[in-house]
Write a protein that holds these residues in place. Structure first.
Motif, PDB file in Angstrom:
ATOM      1  N   ASP A   7      18.103  86.201  70.500  1.00  0.00           N
ATOM      2  CA  ASP A   7      18.247  87.221  71.538  1.00  0.00           C
ATOM      3  C   ASP A   7      19.399  88.186  71.274  1.00  0.00           C
ATOM      4  O   ASP A   7      19.724  89.020  72.120  1.00  0.00           O
ATOM      5  CB  ASP A   7      18.466  86.551  72.906  1.00  0.00           C
ATOM      6  CG  ASP A   7      17.249  85.745  73.329  1.00  0.00           C
ATOM      7  OD1 ASP A   7      16.128  86.155  72.976  1.00  0.00           O
ATOM      8  OD2 ASP A   7      17.434  84.713  74.003  1.00  0.00           O
ATOM      9  N   LEU A   8      20.045  88.046  70.137  1.00  0.00           N
ATOM     10  CA  LEU A   8      21.158  88.942  69.835  1.00  0.00           C
ATOM     11  C   LEU A   8      20.614  90.269  69.318  1.00  0.00           C
ATOM     12  O   LEU A   8      19.736  90.298  68.463  1.00  0.00           O
ATOM     13  CB  LEU A   8      22.070  88.317  68.777  1.00  0.00           C
ATOM     14  CG  LEU A   8      22.864  87.091  69.226  1.00  0.00           C
ATOM     15  CD1 LEU A   8      23.594  86.504  68.042  1.00  0.00           C
ATOM     16  CD2 LEU A   8      23.852  87.466  70.318  1.00  0.00           C
ATOM     17  N   HIS A   9      21.142  91.337  69.832  1.00  0.00           N
ATOM     18  CA  HIS A   9      20.691  92.650  69.394  1.00  0.00           C
ATOM     19  C   HIS A   9      21.205  92.939  67.994  1.00  0.00           C
ATOM     20  O   HIS A   9      22.332  92.599  67.648  1.00  0.00           O
ATOM     21  CB  HIS A   9      21.189  93.731  70.360  1.00  0.00           C
ATOM     22  CG  HIS A   9      20.635  93.591  71.737  1.00  0.00           C
ATOM     23  ND1 HIS A   9      19.291  93.673  72.003  1.00  0.00           N
ATOM     24  CD2 HIS A   9      21.261  93.360  72.920  1.00  0.00           C
ATOM     25  CE1 HIS A   9      19.103  93.509  73.300  1.00  0.00           C
ATOM     26  NE2 HIS A   9      20.284  93.309  73.883  1.00  0.00           N
ATOM     27  N   ASN A  10      20.400  93.591  67.202  1.00  0.00           N
ATOM     28  CA  ASN A  10      20.805  93.877  65.827  1.00  0.00           C
ATOM     29  C   ASN A  10      22.031  94.780  65.767  1.00  0.00           C
ATOM     30  O   ASN A  10      22.804  94.735  64.822  1.00  0.00           O
ATOM     31  CB  ASN A  10      19.649  94.492  65.033  1.00  0.00           C
ATOM     32  CG  ASN A  10      19.094  95.743  65.680  1.00  0.00           C
ATOM     33  OD1 ASN A  10      19.756  96.382  66.477  1.00  0.00           O
ATOM     34  ND2 ASN A  10      17.866  96.087  65.330  1.00  0.00           N
ATOM     35  N   LYS A  11      22.237  95.605  66.791  1.00  0.00           N
ATOM     36  CA  LYS A  11      23.413  96.470  66.813  1.00  0.00           C
ATOM     37  C   LYS A  11      24.695  95.640  66.859  1.00  0.00           C
ATOM     38  O   LYS A  11      25.674  95.932  66.167  1.00  0.00           O
ATOM     39  CB  LYS A  11      23.350  97.405  68.023  1.00  0.00           C
ATOM     40  CG  LYS A  11      24.537  98.358  68.118  1.00  0.00           C
ATOM     41  CD  LYS A  11      24.428  99.249  69.342  1.00  0.00           C
ATOM     42  CE  LYS A  11      25.661 100.147  69.452  1.00  0.00           C
ATOM     43  NZ  LYS A  11      25.608 100.991  70.666  1.00  0.00           N
ATOM     44  N   ASP A  12      24.698  94.579  67.663  1.00  0.00           N
ATOM     45  CA  ASP A  12      25.876  93.717  67.767  1.00  0.00           C
ATOM     46  C   ASP A  12      26.159  93.008  66.448  1.00  0.00           C
ATOM     47  O   ASP A  12      27.307  92.913  66.011  1.00  0.00           O
ATOM     48  CB  ASP A  12      25.671  92.674  68.874  1.00  0.00           C
ATOM     49  CG  ASP A  12      25.572  93.317  70.254  1.00  0.00           C
ATOM     50  OD1 ASP A  12      26.185  94.384  70.435  1.00  0.00           O
ATOM     51  OD2 ASP A  12      24.880  92.761  71.114  1.00  0.00           O
ATOM     52  N   LEU A  13      25.110  92.503  65.825  1.00  0.00           N
ATOM     53  CA  LEU A  13      25.291  91.800  64.555  1.00  0.00           C
ATOM     54  C   LEU A  13      25.740  92.747  63.453  1.00  0.00           C
ATOM     55  O   LEU A  13      26.560  92.393  62.605  1.00  0.00           O
ATOM     56  CB  LEU A  13      23.992  91.102  64.153  1.00  0.00           C
ATOM     57  CG  LEU A  13      23.629  89.875  64.995  1.00  0.00           C
ATOM     58  CD1 LEU A  13      22.247  89.377  64.619  1.00  0.00           C
ATOM     59  CD2 LEU A  13      24.648  88.773  64.803  1.00  0.00           C
ATOM     60  N   SER A  14      25.208  93.947  63.455  1.00  0.00           N
ATOM     61  CA  SER A  14      25.634  94.938  62.465  1.00  0.00           C
ATOM     62  C   SER A  14      27.110  95.270  62.642  1.00  0.00           C
ATOM     63  O   SER A  14      27.853  95.418  61.673  1.00  0.00           O
ATOM     64  CB  SER A  14      24.798  96.218  62.595  1.00  0.00           C
ATOM     65  OG  SER A  14      23.450  95.966  62.308  1.00  0.00           O
ATOM     66  N   GLU A  15      27.528  95.357  63.894  1.00  0.00           N
ATOM     67  CA  GLU A  15      28.926  95.703  64.166  1.00  0.00           C
ATOM     68  C   GLU A  15      29.873  94.585  63.738  1.00  0.00           C
ATOM     69  O   GLU A  15      30.919  94.841  63.137  1.00  0.00           O
ATOM     70  CB  GLU A  15      29.112  96.003  65.656  1.00  0.00           C
ATOM     71  CG  GLU A  15      30.499  96.542  65.974  1.00  0.00           C
ATOM     72  CD  GLU A  15      30.658  96.932  67.435  1.00  0.00           C
ATOM     73  OE1 GLU A  15      31.775  97.321  67.819  1.00  0.00           O
ATOM     74  OE2 GLU A  15      29.658  96.838  68.186  1.00  0.00           O
ATOM     75  N   LEU A  54      29.979  86.988  70.679  1.00  0.00           N
ATOM     76  CA  LEU A  54      28.567  86.874  70.319  1.00  0.00           C
ATOM     77  C   LEU A  54      28.093  85.434  70.214  1.00  0.00           C
ATOM     78  O   LEU A  54      26.964  85.112  70.585  1.00  0.00           O
ATOM     79  CB  LEU A  54      28.309  87.586  68.990  1.00  0.00           C
ATOM     80  CG  LEU A  54      28.399  89.119  68.978  1.00  0.00           C
ATOM     81  CD1 LEU A  54      28.193  89.645  67.572  1.00  0.00           C
ATOM     82  CD2 LEU A  54      27.363  89.726  69.914  1.00  0.00           C
ATOM     83  N   PHE A  55      28.960  84.559  69.703  1.00  0.00           N
ATOM     84  CA  PHE A  55      28.490  83.229  69.335  1.00  0.00           C
ATOM     85  C   PHE A  55      29.044  82.093  70.197  1.00  0.00           C
ATOM     86  O   PHE A  55      28.748  80.933  69.938  1.00  0.00           O
ATOM     87  CB  PHE A  55      28.832  82.956  67.860  1.00  0.00           C
ATOM     88  CG  PHE A  55      28.114  83.862  66.907  1.00  0.00           C
ATOM     89  CD1 PHE A  55      26.776  83.661  66.608  1.00  0.00           C
ATOM     90  CD2 PHE A  55      28.776  84.934  66.324  1.00  0.00           C
ATOM     91  CE1 PHE A  55      26.105  84.499  65.732  1.00  0.00           C
ATOM     92  CE2 PHE A  55      28.118  85.780  65.445  1.00  0.00           C
ATOM     93  CZ  PHE A  55      26.778  85.567  65.152  1.00  0.00           C
ATOM     94  N   GLN A  56      29.809  82.398  71.219  1.00  0.00           N
ATOM     95  CA  GLN A  56      30.414  81.324  72.003  1.00  0.00           C
ATOM     96  C   GLN A  56      29.377  80.492  72.760  1.00  0.00           C
ATOM     97  O   GLN A  56      29.588  79.304  73.021  1.00  0.00           O
ATOM     98  CB  GLN A  56      31.434  81.895  72.988  1.00  0.00           C
ATOM     99  CG  GLN A  56      30.861  82.870  73.999  1.00  0.00           C
ATOM    100  CD  GLN A  56      31.954  83.480  74.868  1.00  0.00           C
ATOM    101  OE1 GLN A  56      33.099  83.025  74.844  1.00  0.00           O
ATOM    102  NE2 GLN A  56      31.609  84.509  75.630  1.00  0.00           N
ATOM    103  N   ASN A  57      28.239  81.082  73.092  1.00  0.00           N
ATOM    104  CA  ASN A  57      27.196  80.338  73.795  1.00  0.00           C
ATOM    105  C   ASN A  57      26.258  79.603  72.842  1.00  0.00           C
ATOM    106  O   ASN A  57      25.430  78.803  73.274  1.00  0.00           O
ATOM    107  CB  ASN A  57      26.378  81.287  74.677  1.00  0.00           C
ATOM    108  CG  ASN A  57      27.214  81.895  75.783  1.00  0.00           C
ATOM    109  OD1 ASN A  57      28.124  81.248  76.299  1.00  0.00           O
ATOM    110  ND2 ASN A  57      26.918  83.142  76.138  1.00  0.00           N
TER     111      ASN A  57
END
Length: 322
Positions: A7-15, A54-57
């Protein structure tokens, strides 16, 4: 670069990936000024904060390296200077070069033996290159000039020659590839007035005779050669202890304003089988549709390659000729 994970948006991962790269590049500095450390500290905070968000959950974030980056790297640099002097990165790089890559090249059977053989081949190549580096150079002796033209005429000339029925099939094949590879490899250093010469033969540094001619005593002769691989390409191709094989199609000299390039256009042989590279104690090869220019000085020796009886496109390097 686009990322999509659950469910993570690719924009967040790219950043977060971009921020990691910014931080990592700063960590590679050889020396740090106080201003550099402030910039580095901000880059670390930007990356770790976004990573945790992003990854704490997804994870409990029990990552020792994350903790180290966040809380210890800056203090460590103040105390011990640049981190690339004492981190495990050097050993991780060696592990990749000497374990991971050779493992991927193996067939996953008897892995340790295969890895050692691959590393041994790399050592042989390095030794050959060192021997060649300090060997006294002998001037190349070109003979039997066949053609002479300018780069501005090369396209038209090659087009004419590749359809010349008076030429041997191998030489026509060479002219089919010549102009495209000339542009691909040397366009940045040649001009329209660059002189290009095609020769029928050249005497190598080891005094052997390399031929690529339509007529040598009324017979076509296109030498098969052994070429020392570049160490950077060792893990990309299968080789015989660091040696690859090719057939010479054209021998050329490219005359630049300040120097000349001495080259051969070759078609490469490859091993017929990765699992069975040798048959009867000889390299078992096939001609493949791969062509490029090599430096004449990269040629180790002329080799005797014979077709396998009653088989199409199968060859052996004759190891028993004296």
């Amino acid at each position: 670069m686009i990322f999509v994970v659950d469910d993570l948006h690719n924009k967040d991962l790219s950043e977060v990936y971009m921020k990691w790269n910014e931080m990592y590049l700063l960590s590679r500095l050889e020396t740090f000024k106080e201003s550099d450390l402030k910039i580095f500290k901000k880059a670390i905070d930007d990356w770790t904060n976004l990573f945790i968000k992003l990854f704490q959950n997804i994870s409990e974030l029990k990552f020792s390296k994350l903790h180290s980056w966040k809380y210890h790297i800056i203090d460590t640099i103040w105390k011990y200077e640049a981190i690339n002097r004492y981190t495990t990165e050097t050993y991780e790089s060696l592990h990749k070069t000497y374990v991971k890559i050779p493992y991927r090249l193996s067939n996953k059977r008897d892995v340790e033996t295969q890895i050692m053989k691959i590393i041994w081949r790399k050592a042989i190549i390095l030794q050959k290159q060192m021997e060649k580096k300090y060997k006294t150079s002998v001037p190349l002796n070109y003979t039997s000039k066949l053609f002479d033209f300018k780069f501005s005429e090369a396209s038209e000339f090659c087009e004419k020659q590749k359809n010349n029925s008076n030429l041997n099939e191998k030489m026509r094949k060479g002219f089919t590839q010549f102009f495209n590879h000339l542009k691909l490899d040397f366009l940045k250093i040649i001009s329209t007035d660059t002189q290009i010469k095609i020769f029928g033969s050249v005497t190598l540094n080891n005094s052997t005779f390399l031929c690529a001619t339509n007529k040598y005593y009324d017979n076509p002769w296109f030498s098969n050669i052994a070429v020392i691989m570049d160490t950077d390409e060792l893990f990309n191709y299968q080789s015989n202890s660091g040696t690859c094989y090719a057939q010479t199609l054209l021998v050329t000299q490219i005359v630049l304003s300040n120097k000349s390039l001495y080259l051969a256009l070759v078609q490469w042989y490859d091993f017929k089988s990765r699992n069975t590279p040798f048959v009867y104690g000889c390299p078992w090869l096939e001609l493949v549709e791969k062509y490029n220019f090599i430096e004449i000085e990269a040629i180790e020796e002329i080799v005797h390659i014979v077709p396998r009886f009653d088989k199409k496109n199968e060859y052996f390097v004759n190891k028993y000729i004296f």
